[in-house]
Design a protein around this motif. Structure first.
Motif, PDB file in Angstrom:
ATOM      1  N   TYR A   1      62.866   7.295  -8.491  1.00  0.00           N
ATOM      2  CA  TYR A   1      62.327   6.139  -9.213  1.00  0.00           C
ATOM      3  C   TYR A   1      63.345   5.849 -10.311  1.00  0.00           C
ATOM      4  O   TYR A   1      63.439   6.577 -11.291  1.00  0.00           O
TER       5      TYR A   1
ATOM      6  N   TYR B   1      63.581   1.770  -6.727  1.00  0.00           N
ATOM      7  CA  TYR B   1      63.952   3.083  -6.208  1.00  0.00           C
ATOM      8  C   TYR B   1      65.382   3.108  -5.692  1.00  0.00           C
ATOM      9  O   TYR B   1      65.933   2.085  -5.295  1.00  0.00           O
TER      10      TYR B   1
ATOM     11  N   LYS C   1      58.065  -0.828  -9.521  1.00  0.00           N
ATOM     12  CA  LYS C   1      59.001   0.295  -9.581  1.00  0.00           C
ATOM     13  C   LYS C   1      60.186   0.016  -8.659  1.00  0.00           C
ATOM     14  O   LYS C   1      60.017  -0.516  -7.563  1.00  0.00           O
TER      15      LYS C   1
END
Length: 195
Positions: free
Chosen positions: A112, A129, A127
């Motif tokens: 993350y 990644y 989020k």
């Protein structure tokens, strides 16, 4: 869920959690990844796009070194639910590794990295990644072994292990070539994951 998990009553490995930027979850892939429909976290109902098509996700189980004392008999396996931006990151990692997809024995690490731009008021920013993938054959060549031993399939014939030859002895003739032990070969380097 596969047939044996259904039969034995297992709900699968715990879900991988990415609570804060910088969190990394990964390890050897322990079972064939599967595709399933996403579910609403609150209701458990299956999720659909506005056009009626199901929202799908890839479920990848990896062997981590994580242990959670609140999980009974935690063996470290975690399920990573690959969807949204994470899907793009994992696909890019597989392409960069020269693979055609994820395979059992390969190593997948997901990080993350940061929060994206908040697009809707009242919702958390998405989020973002990064991923790194090592195909199974490359992981084996690099000597990277799974964290927990996997059950080996039964073999019809297992060849005996070759006898160890002491350092300084010619393995073909048995002649002593040196009174000193030879240094161990250096560990392979250069393909370490970035996280």
């Amino acid at each position: 869920m596969d047939a044996n998990s259904f039969l034995m009553g297992g709900g699968g490995a715990p879900t991988a959690k990415f609570p804060t930027p910088g969190t990394v979850v990964g390890g050897h892939i322990t079972e064939q990844p599967s595709v399933e429909q996403q579910r609403d976290i609150q209701t458990g109902d299956k999720k659909f796009w506005a056009d009626g098509n199901p929202m799908m996700q890839l479920v990848v189980t990896v062997q981590t070194d994580q242990r959670d004392p609140s999980i009974e008999d935690d063996d470290g396996r975690r399920r990573i639910f690959v969807k949204g931006q994470m899907k793009n990151a994992v696909a890019d990692a597989v392409r960069q590794a020269g693979g055609r997809g994820l395979e059992v024995g390969g190593i997948l690490r997901v990080r993350y990295s940061h929060d994206g731009e908040q697009k809707q008021r009242g919702f958390s920013p998405p989020k973002q990644y990064e991923a790194h993938y090592t195909p199974a054959a490359a992981a084996q060549l690099q000597g990277q072994q799974p964290t927990a031993p996997a059950a080996a399939p039964p073999a019809q014939y297992a060849a005996p292990a070759p006898a160890a030859v002491p350092a300084g002895v010619n393995p073909v003739t048995g002649e002593i070539t040196s009174n000193y032990a030879q240094p161990a070969p250096a560990a392979p380097q250069g393909n370490e994951p970035p996280f």
